[in-house]
Design an enzyme around this catalytic site. Structure first.
Site, short mmCIF file in Angstrom:
data_model
loop_
_atom_site.label_atom_id
_atom_site.label_comp_id
_atom_site.label_asym_id
_atom_site.label_seq_id
_atom_site.Cartn_x
_atom_site.Cartn_y
_atom_site.Cartn_z
CG HIS A 308 -2.06 0.94 1.12
ND1 HIS A 308 -1.95 2.27 1.42
CD2 HIS A 308 -3.32 0.73 0.70
CE1 HIS A 308 -3.12 2.84 1.19
NE2 HIS A 308 -3.97 1.94 0.75
CG ASP A 365 -8.90 -4.20 -2.53
OD1 ASP A 365 -10.07 -4.13 -2.12
OD2 ASP A 365 -8.34 -3.29 -3.16
N1 ACO Z 1 4.14 -7.67 -4.84
C1 ACO Z 1 5.48 -7.68 -4.99
N2 ACO Z 1 6.26 -6.59 -4.83
C2 ACO Z 1 5.66 -5.43 -4.53
C3 ACO Z 1 4.26 -5.34 -4.35
C4 ACO Z 1 3.50 -6.51 -4.52
N3 ACO Z 1 2.18 -6.49 -4.37
N4 ACO Z 1 3.93 -4.06 -4.05
C5 ACO Z 1 5.08 -3.37 -4.04
N5 ACO Z 1 6.13 -4.20 -4.32
C6 ACO Z 1 7.55 -3.84 -4.34
C7 ACO Z 1 7.90 -3.06 -5.59
O1 ACO Z 1 8.31 -3.90 -6.65
C8 ACO Z 1 9.02 -2.17 -5.07
O2 ACO Z 1 10.19 -2.98 -4.99
P1 ACO Z 1 11.64 -2.32 -5.27
O3 ACO Z 1 11.85 -1.31 -4.17
O4 ACO Z 1 12.59 -3.48 -5.22
O5 ACO Z 1 11.55 -1.68 -6.63
C9 ACO Z 1 8.59 -1.84 -3.64
O6 ACO Z 1 7.79 -2.96 -3.24
C10 ACO Z 1 7.80 -0.56 -3.52
O7 ACO Z 1 6.71 -0.61 -4.43
P2 ACO Z 1 6.06 0.66 -5.15
O8 ACO Z 1 5.38 0.19 -6.40
O9 ACO Z 1 7.11 1.71 -5.29
O10 ACO Z 1 5.01 1.12 -4.09
P3 ACO Z 1 3.79 2.09 -4.36
O11 ACO Z 1 3.51 2.75 -3.08
O12 ACO Z 1 4.04 2.95 -5.56
O13 ACO Z 1 2.61 1.07 -4.77
C11 ACO Z 1 0.74 -0.35 -4.66
C12 ACO Z 1 1.59 0.69 -3.93
C13 ACO Z 1 0.32 0.18 -6.03
C14 ACO Z 1 -0.52 -0.64 -3.86
C15 ACO Z 1 1.58 -1.64 -4.84
O14 ACO Z 1 1.96 -2.15 -3.57
C16 ACO Z 1 0.84 -2.72 -5.64
O15 ACO Z 1 0.90 -2.71 -6.87
N6 ACO Z 1 0.16 -3.67 -4.94
C17 ACO Z 1 -0.61 -4.68 -5.61
C18 ACO Z 1 -1.95 -4.11 -6.07
C19 ACO Z 1 -2.89 -3.85 -4.92
O16 ACO Z 1 -3.08 -4.70 -4.04
N7 ACO Z 1 -3.55 -2.69 -4.94
C20 ACO Z 1 -4.55 -2.31 -3.94
C21 ACO Z 1 -4.09 -1.14 -3.14
S1 ACO Z 1 -5.20 -0.83 -1.83
C22 ACO Z 1 -6.47 -0.01 -2.56
O17 ACO Z 1 -6.37 0.68 -3.53
C23 ACO Z 1 -7.77 -0.17 -1.93
#
Ligand code: ACO
Length: 434
Positions: A308, A365
């Site tokens: 998140h 979620d």
């Molecule tokens: N699985 C694996 N790796 C992940 C995940 C994941 N679900 N989420 C983040 N990471 C990793 C990224 O690859 C990144 O790694 P790095 O530092 O080695 O490059 C690090 O964790 C940080 O991730 P970001 O994408 O920079 O984090 P951001 O805050 O931009 O994204 C998000 C947040 C979009 C929710 C992301 O965690 C994601 O895509 N999760 C899966 C989708 C999801 O569950 N969305 C629902 C969000 S809650 C809502 O809207 C109600």
């Protein structure tokens, strides 16, 4: 505004300016950068708003490090245990918990608006029967402004309030209509003697030829899920609603924009994506393979329902949903293999260095889809369920923004990276490199 300031120095010109700190009641302050372009000739640059507060708001507070979520100061755990969605809607809209009389008036008011114009129902027949319900939602909710233009004078607070009530009341009716379209069943009229969630269950699952009784456990579970999803400060869809509204667009169009933004799998579409992911994993033995893919930098695969932007701790909403999952599944006579799989996946991920280091925890979620599935809601309706609940938050933010005398059109700037100015080349003189 705080009396503390920060100094920003342009090392080339030697010019220093004071940046004011804008303080709220809780959480970190914001650095006021509104005048830096005028003074230093430079913009602030923060793609994805990682460190940028886009507004001041007194609706919802999140502490992502501690896993705290407050609506108007009230902890989400207390609301989920003791309140109802309709009361939470009142709280988010008006800022205070209602008295018994205020709550009853509000409940009646919302019920009074649950029917949609008969002509609007014809919109549904214009969509193909297997249209994705979110696509139908964007279209039909956006069209509301064509039906209810008696309340779209956004300069009039009374009109704004009527539009807010209409949206909260009619979105579930439209949502149930999307489901009925997919099922090829007639739309059911709302029943005003039922609760907000009871009425929604009735509009979804009743058919005209049979009696339908609302299951109290399903009604309460849905009510809790809706409370948990009702608001989450400046998330992508709420920020979209504010951005759309900042130009003076009518409220129905703004909420349609919010629904469109919510649909993406990085946001509200994640609950649908989680279920698909669990179905694809299929078996506990396959989990390590999917965890390995999620960790692989060369593979864009992510564990859906994990991570998140704000929570770097367990999402408090996920904890509440996890426990309702147990209750709902038990009442349905046992477990769901996908729930067992989700619990195991969570356990494995939470013990994995990759997820620990990045503070990736289950979000709201991760478990919500499993409850929806147990209630008989199909996967393609999951994000629609989220949209029903979040309509309250969108509307509360829109009302707050519209009442703010300092509200300006949201017009971000950019760092241009295209070609520098160049002369037009007539067609006959162009070569492949032009
Ligand atoms: N699985 C694996 N790796 C992940 C995940 C994941 N679900 N989420 C983040 N990471 C990793 C990224 O690859 C990144 O790694 P790095 O530092 O080695 O490059 C690090 O964790 C940080 O991730 P970001 O994408 O920079 O984090 P951001 O805050 O931009 O994204 C998000 C947040 C979009 C929710 C992301 O965690 C994601 O895509 N999760 C899966 C989708 C999801 O569950 N969305 C629902 C969000 S809650 C809502 O809207 C109600």
């Amino acid at each position: 505004m705080s009396d503390r300031t920060l100094k920003l120095t342009d090392q080339r010109s030697g010019k220093t300016i004071d940046l004011p700190l804008v303080k709220g009641t809780l959480g970190p302050p914001g650095i006021g950068v509104g005048h830096i372009y005028r003074e230093l000739g430079a913009f602030s640059y923060d793609p994805g708003f990682l460190s940028t507060a886009s507004c001041q708001s007194n609706i919802t507070y999140i502490d992502g490090e501690q896993g705290i979520l407050l609506y108007r100061g009230y902890p989400i755990e207390q609301l989920a245990a003791q309140s109802t969605f309709i009361e939470v809607a009142y709280l988010l809209l008006y800022g205070e918990l209602p008295t018994a009389a205020q709550l009853e008036d509000f409940r009646r008011l919302i019920l009074h608006h649950t029917m949609i114009n008969e002509t609007l129902k014809r919109f549904f027949t214009g969509f193909y029967h297997d249209a994705h319900p979110m696509a139908v939602m964007v279209g039909v909710v956006g069209s509301l402004s064509a039906f209810y233009h008696d309340s779209t004078d956004i300069a009039n607070p009374k009109h704004r309030e009527i539009s807010a009530h209409r949206l909260i009341a009619k979105v579930p009716t439209i949502a149930a209509g999307c489901y009925k379209l997919n099922m090829g069943e007639p739309m059911m009229y709302p029943q005003n003697h039922l609760s907000y969630c009871g009425n929604f269950l009735h509009m979804m699952f009743a058919v005209p030829c049979e009696d339908y009784e609302v299951d109290p456990l399903a009604e309460r579970a849905l009510d809790i899920l809706f409370m948990l999803h009702a608001d989450h400060e400046q998330n992508a869809s709420t920020a979209t609603v504010r951005q759309a509204g900042s130009s003076g667009a009518d409220p129905f169009a703004c909420i349609a924009a919010g629904i469109a933004s919510l649909w993406g799998p990085a946001h509200g579409g994640a609950n649908e994506a989680v279920l698909k992911m669990l179905e694809e994993i299929g078996d506990v033995r396959a989990i390590p393979r999917y965890i390995a893919r999620a960790k692989d930098r060369d593979d864009p695969y992510r564990l859906m329902g994990f991570g998140h932007r704000v929570y770097k701790n367990y999402d408090p909403r996920a904890r509440i949903i996890r426990s309702i999952c147990h209750e709902v599944l038990e009442s349905r006579g046992g477990s769901d293999p996908l729930f067992e799989l989700a619990l195991r996946l969570e356990e494995i991920a939470l013990n994995d260095e990759y997820f620990i280091e990045r503070k990736l925890y289950p979000n709201v979620d991760f478990y919500s889809g499993i409850i929806y599935r147990a209630l008989g809601v199909p996967v393609n309706m999951f994000t629609v369920m989220f949209a029903i609940a979040r309509t309250v938050g969108w509307v509360a933010h829109w009302l707050e923004m519209m009442a703010d005398p300092d509200q300006k059109i949201g017009r971000p700037r950019q760092i241009y990276t295209g070609p520098a100015q160049r002369d037009y080349v007539p067609l006959e003189k162009r070569t492949a490199s032009d």
